[in-house]
Design an enzyme around this catalytic site. Structure first.
Site, PDB file in Angstrom:
ATOM      1  N   ASP A 148       8.637 -11.962 -26.751  1.00  0.00           N
ATOM      2  CA  ASP A 148       9.369 -10.843 -26.092  1.00  0.00           C
ATOM      3  C   ASP A 148       9.305 -10.591 -24.183  1.00  0.00           C
ATOM      4  OD1 ASP A 148      11.593 -10.336 -27.559  1.00  0.00           O
ATOM      5  OD2 ASP A 148      10.366  -8.173 -28.028  1.00  0.00           O
ATOM      6  N   ARG A 198      15.545 -16.479 -23.092  1.00  0.00           N
ATOM      7  CA  ARG A 198      15.807 -15.266 -23.441  1.00  0.00           C
ATOM      8  C   ARG A 198      16.704 -14.444 -22.297  1.00  0.00           C
ATOM      9  NH1 ARG A 198      14.275 -10.959 -27.202  1.00  0.00           N
ATOM     10  NH2 ARG A 198      14.058 -12.366 -28.405  1.00  0.00           N
TER      11      ARG A 198
END
Ligand code: FDA
Length: 320
Positions: A148, A198
């Site tokens: 992340d 991402r």
């Protein structure tokens, strides 16, 4: 959409211990948490993952926690992920990357030894070793791990850790935030065959020197990065609930196969759209957080949505 300034204010005040205690202690909070979080335990996460798989959705599980400055806690988080991956493999859920994991570098030690500014060399070394253990467990389970993106002070270290591990463990993916001014250049630099990337808008309150302040500038940056990713050699993971950006992704995807990229959305947000995209033949992954350390994750979700903001303000208005 609420103004960026109000969102930044909420993200800022939410760190106060008094406000945290009030929000966590408000009875109505649990119902809101349950919308966005699978539950407290790994078995809750596996149960939700199983149900989503039955509906044809891919899953990324996130064990909640961040910004730890406690070495034992960082090590315990690694153990949690390794056990979780073993459980997913035993149930056949991780085969072919169907259920993967997402990890926050600051949950596994990136901020150990940090003094105000950014991560220290020691923190980066510990986080790299910890993420390598998780990535090996993911590889052994037949799946992937995605790092992340957190606030801008950790961006450089997070991308460096992923790049260092990727040469040995290609299943390590990165996240980039369209809100940051640097991201378009990062996306160009990181374009390489098979690299899992991402793209999201970015959920953190950032200084204007680092990030676009206006929502439409973030959206324009997202669209620019999207075009680069969708025409590049990597594996784009397009993480948004925004109907306009999903439509642009769909039109850009006509030049590449449906298995060469995926849509991603958060658990509890636009679930009907998640199922619609999966039913249309697209790869659609749901990011599912679990664990008891949900406060900061919840605040970020509340800050994104005016209806949710009203709930937060009600909790604050009863502060004496
Ligand atoms: P936007 O916020 O403009 O929302 C578009 C629409 O989606 C809204 O109009 C509403 O309909 C719906 N919606 C959005 N948020 C909602 C909410 N909380 N409740 C109800 N409806 C809502 N960020 C980050 O900084 N680092 C990261 O690693 C990640 N990882 C990540 C993974 C995945 C799979 C997703 C989908 C998102 C992230 N994010 C993230 C969060 C991301 O940066 C961003 O904050 C949120 O996705 C919200 O932005 P949208 O692109 O959805 O647009």
């Amino acid at each position: 959409m609420i103004a960026g300034a109000a969102r930044r204010l909420l993200l800022g005040v939410a760190d106060s211990e008094r406000i945290r205690a009030r929000v966590v202690g408000t009875p109505a909070t649990r119902a809101v948490v349950d919308r966005y979080v699978a539950g407290d335990s790994a078995s809750d996460a596996v149960r939700v993952a199983r149900a989503l798989r039955a509906d044809g959705l891919l899953v990324s599980l996130d064990y909640l926690g961040e910004d730890t400055t406690d070495a034992e806690r960082a090590a315990a988080t690694v153990s949690e992920y390794v056990q979780l991956l073993g459980q997913l493999a035993a149930e056949g859920l991780s085969d072919g990357g169907a259920v993967e994991v997402s990890v926050k570098p600051t949950a596994v030690g990136l901020l150990l030894g940090a003094e105000g500014g950014g991560p220290s060399a020691l923190g980066e070394k510990i986080a790299t070793e910890h993420i390598e253990k998780i990535a090996i467990a993911a590889r052994d389970a037949g799946t992937t791990v995605t790092l992340d993106a957190e606030d801008h002070k950790t961006t450089e270290a997070g991308l460096r850790i992923a790049a260092a591990l990727r040469s040995r463990l290609p299943q390590v993916g990165s996240v980039v935030q369209a809100s940051l001014r640097r991201t378009e250049a990062d996306v160009r630099a990181l374009a390489a065959p098979g690299v899992r990337m991402r793209l999201c808008k970015g959920a953190y309150a950032e200084p204007v020197s680092e990030a676009f302040a206006a929502a439409h500038d973030v959206d324009k940056s997202f669209a620019r990065c999207l075009r680069i990713l969708m025409s590049g050699p990597g594996y784009p993971m397009i993480a948004t609930h925004d109907p306009r950006l999903i439509a642009i992704t769909r039109s850009l995807s006509l030049n590449r196969g449906p298995d060469s990229f995926e849509y991603q959305m958060l658990y509890g947000i636009r679930p009907d759209e998640q199922r619609r995209l999966a039913a249309s033949g697209a790869r659609m992954r749901v990011y599912v957080p679990y664990g008891s350390d949900w406060y900061r994750y919840l605040v970020r979700r509340l800050a994104e949505q005016p209806a949710n903001l009203a709930f937060f303000l009600r909790s604050l208005s009863s502060l004496s």
